[in-house]
Design a protein around this motif. Sequence first.
Motif, PDB file in Angstrom:
ATOM      1  N   ALA A  40       0.641  -0.973   0.195  1.00 52.72           N
ATOM      2  CA  ALA A  40       0.336  -0.088   0.013  1.00 52.72           C
ATOM      3  C   ALA A  40       1.269   1.321   0.003  1.00 52.72           C
ATOM      4  O   ALA A  40       0.214   2.009   0.098  1.00 52.72           O
ATOM      5  CB  ALA A  40      -1.009   0.395   1.392  1.00 52.72           C
ATOM      6  N   ARG A  43      -0.034   5.137  -2.191  1.00 56.14           N
ATOM      7  CA  ARG A  43      -0.359   4.897  -3.394  1.00 56.14           C
ATOM      8  C   ARG A  43      -1.725   6.309  -3.296  1.00 56.14           C
ATOM      9  O   ARG A  43      -2.136   6.882  -2.865  1.00 56.14           O
ATOM     10  CB  ARG A  43      -2.391   3.950  -3.066  1.00 56.14           C
ATOM     11  CG  ARG A  43      -1.679   2.621  -2.828  1.00 56.14           C
ATOM     12  CD  ARG A  43      -3.130   1.692  -2.333  1.00 56.14           C
ATOM     13  NE  ARG A  43      -2.794   1.898  -1.369  1.00 56.14           N
ATOM     14  CZ  ARG A  43      -3.672   1.514  -0.422  1.00 56.14           C
ATOM     15  NH1 ARG A  43      -3.002  -0.193  -0.296  1.00 56.14           N
ATOM     16  NH2 ARG A  43      -3.761   1.382   1.194  1.00 56.14           N
ATOM     17  N   THR A  62      -8.931   4.589  -3.595  1.00 57.01           N
ATOM     18  CA  THR A  62      -8.341   4.679  -2.457  1.00 57.01           C
ATOM     19  C   THR A  62      -7.234   5.680  -2.321  1.00 57.01           C
ATOM     20  O   THR A  62      -7.193   6.426  -3.668  1.00 57.01           O
ATOM     21  CB  THR A  62      -7.018   3.262  -2.807  1.00 57.01           C
ATOM     22  OG1 THR A  62      -6.239   3.641  -3.997  1.00 57.01           O
ATOM     23  CG2 THR A  62      -8.718   2.226  -2.953  1.00 57.01           C
ATOM     24  N   ASP A  71      -2.839  -1.105   6.394  1.00 55.97           N
ATOM     25  CA  ASP A  71      -4.688  -1.492   6.722  1.00 55.97           C
ATOM     26  C   ASP A  71      -4.736   0.049   7.038  1.00 55.97           C
ATOM     27  O   ASP A  71      -3.774   0.626   7.572  1.00 55.97           O
ATOM     28  CB  ASP A  71      -5.058  -1.017   7.540  1.00 55.97           C
ATOM     29  CG  ASP A  71      -4.762  -3.840   7.427  1.00 55.97           C
ATOM     30  OD1 ASP A  71      -5.720  -3.637   7.023  1.00 55.97           O
ATOM     31  OD2 ASP A  71      -4.194  -4.022   8.268  1.00 55.97           O
ATOM     32  N   SER A  72      -5.835   0.919   6.460  1.00 57.38           N
ATOM     33  CA  SER A  72      -6.419   2.289   6.379  1.00 57.38           C
ATOM     34  C   SER A  72      -7.542   2.278   5.783  1.00 57.38           C
ATOM     35  O   SER A  72      -8.108   1.581   6.150  1.00 57.38           O
ATOM     36  CB  SER A  72      -5.595   3.184   5.368  1.00 57.38           C
ATOM     37  OG  SER A  72      -5.517   2.615   4.407  1.00 57.38           O
ATOM     38  N   TRP A  73      -8.130   3.509   6.705  1.00 53.01           N
ATOM     39  CA  TRP A  73      -9.681   3.445   6.779  1.00 53.01           C
ATOM     40  C   TRP A  73      -9.864   4.953   6.676  1.00 53.01           C
ATOM     41  O   TRP A  73      -9.255   5.684   8.136  1.00 53.01           O
ATOM     42  CB  TRP A  73     -10.148   2.435   7.472  1.00 53.01           C
ATOM     43  CG  TRP A  73     -10.272   2.162   9.077  1.00 53.01           C
ATOM     44  CD1 TRP A  73     -11.440   2.873  10.467  1.00 53.01           C
ATOM     45  CD2 TRP A  73      -9.087   1.956   9.997  1.00 53.01           C
ATOM     46  NE1 TRP A  73     -10.437   2.841  11.269  1.00 53.01           N
ATOM     47  CE2 TRP A  73      -8.997   2.161  11.223  1.00 53.01           C
ATOM     48  CE3 TRP A  73      -7.876   1.425   9.689  1.00 53.01           C
ATOM     49  CZ2 TRP A  73      -8.727   1.180  12.287  1.00 53.01           C
ATOM     50  CZ3 TRP A  73      -6.870   0.542  10.249  1.00 53.01           C
ATOM     51  CH2 TRP A  73      -7.133   0.115  11.454  1.00 53.01           C
ATOM     52  N   SER A 339     -14.038   2.834   4.497  1.00 52.97           N
ATOM     53  CA  SER A 339     -13.090   1.693   3.973  1.00 52.97           C
ATOM     54  C   SER A 339     -13.828   0.797   3.128  1.00 52.97           C
ATOM     55  O   SER A 339     -14.643   0.526   3.073  1.00 52.97           O
ATOM     56  CB  SER A 339     -12.717   0.631   5.770  1.00 52.97           C
ATOM     57  OG  SER A 339     -13.777   0.119   6.366  1.00 52.97           O
ATOM     58  N   ASP A 342      -9.130  -4.326  -0.230  1.00 50.13           N
ATOM     59  CA  ASP A 342      -8.634  -4.645  -1.609  1.00 50.13           C
ATOM     60  C   ASP A 342      -9.301  -6.664  -1.357  1.00 50.13           C
ATOM     61  O   ASP A 342      -9.521  -7.275  -0.861  1.00 50.13           O
ATOM     62  CB  ASP A 342      -7.729  -4.600  -1.489  1.00 50.13           C
ATOM     63  CG  ASP A 342      -6.778  -4.875  -0.051  1.00 50.13           C
ATOM     64  OD1 ASP A 342      -6.547  -6.046  -0.196  1.00 50.13           O
ATOM     65  OD2 ASP A 342      -5.498  -4.537   0.007  1.00 50.13           O
ATOM     66  N   ASN A 346      -7.957  -6.976   2.562  1.00 51.45           N
ATOM     67  CA  ASN A 346      -6.868  -5.399   3.509  1.00 51.45           C
ATOM     68  C   ASN A 346      -7.851  -4.265   3.383  1.00 51.45           C
ATOM     69  O   ASN A 346      -8.173  -3.787   2.478  1.00 51.45           O
ATOM     70  CB  ASN A 346      -5.891  -5.509   3.234  1.00 51.45           C
ATOM     71  CG  ASN A 346      -4.258  -6.783   3.500  1.00 51.45           C
ATOM     72  OD1 ASN A 346      -4.364  -7.501   3.972  1.00 51.45           O
ATOM     73  ND2 ASN A 346      -4.093  -7.370   2.343  1.00 51.45           N
ATOM     74  N   GLN A 348      -8.710  -0.484   3.291  1.00 52.25           N
ATOM     75  CA  GLN A 348      -8.252   0.400   2.353  1.00 52.25           C
ATOM     76  C   GLN A 348      -9.186   1.906   2.657  1.00 52.25           C
ATOM     77  O   GLN A 348     -10.825   1.410   2.783  1.00 52.25           O
ATOM     78  CB  GLN A 348      -7.781   0.322   1.099  1.00 52.25           C
ATOM     79  CG  GLN A 348      -7.490  -0.875   0.445  1.00 52.25           C
ATOM     80  CD  GLN A 348      -7.584  -1.524  -1.014  1.00 52.25           C
ATOM     81  OE1 GLN A 348      -6.522  -0.565  -1.684  1.00 52.25           O
ATOM     82  NE2 GLN A 348      -8.037  -1.953  -1.309  1.00 52.25           N
TER      83      GLN A 348
END
Length: 355
Positions: A40, A43, A62, A71-73, A339, A342, A346, A348
């Motif tokens: 990630a 991106r 994203t 991971d991200s949100w 979020s 993917d 994971n 995103q």
Amino acid sequence: MQKATRRNVSAAWAGSLLAACVLSGGAVIAFDGAGSPANASERSLENARGGGSADGSCSVETLDVPEGTTDSWVAAGSPDGNKLVGYATVDGEERPMTWSNGKPREILVDLRNVSPAGVNDEGVVAGFGFEHDEPVRTSFLYRDGETIELAAPEGADATVTDINADGDAVGYGVGDNSALRWDFDSPDEVEKLPSPQENAVANAIDDGGTAAGHTGFPDEGTEAALWNQDGGHEALPALDGAKHSSVESIRGDFATGFSTDSMENSTQALWNLEEGTVSQLPDSLYEAYDVNETGVVAADTEDDHAAIVRDGEVVTLPHAGGDASQAYTIADDDTAAGSSQDAAGNSQAVVWSGC
């Protein structure tokens, strides 16, 4: 929740009710990251997958994240949609993040387990964290890299939950069961909002200074509530048979949250504040998180889709390659963020537009 990155209804309830009664030294994070490591690094915004609208314009993108992110949100956003806050797990460490027009930056606050709660159009972030050497919760505003500590009630800790256009904020006291409000110009002073049941939580604040949340006790029942700029309290109507009601988000003439007879199977609700009415949102929703100025709601569904609800109709939003997504915030132009998994499972940080 406990499905991928979903927030549990009972956990959300605990985030405001249980945490208001029990002070913990651990993180109280409203959104959970899940999944295994993914590539990630840095991106750029990319159209991951389209769908959901008649002309095919609905898309999910994203967000940029720091190198090393797994991971991200997105947890919350500003009404204009240009400012977002949330988290990124970078090299195994969960970090609070802000995005300005899609560009990420870490929120640097000298606390542990920092949880951003809201952000306004000017990029002022409201959040809380814990002192490094003791289980003391501290709420703050964060502006241009500067941390402004918010006062807590005497003998209690404070948890901030939302911020409005003027930088005024609301939350609740941990240890004294009080709904709280702060004026941006007087962060060292805190106002306790009245509650007929002597137990209250303020979850949201609108640009006019009206606070919203609930009063009462979980085991006895709660009422959705408003507090006007002068501190006056108003109970909101509940759905028929509802024992538990709470406002989670307010914007203009609309508020959303839940009004239910059982927290095991929570019924989501939309209040029209101008008309003084409450209506049930569709049964297919798992949870309603946010509402914009026209009454469009950001939510997720029982089958793990991010969704928006417009005029009573559920519009499911496309996943970013995986099988689960959640829309936690919605801008006034109906752009949503949250979020999405993917293909590797994971989480995103994503934005949905044109839906």
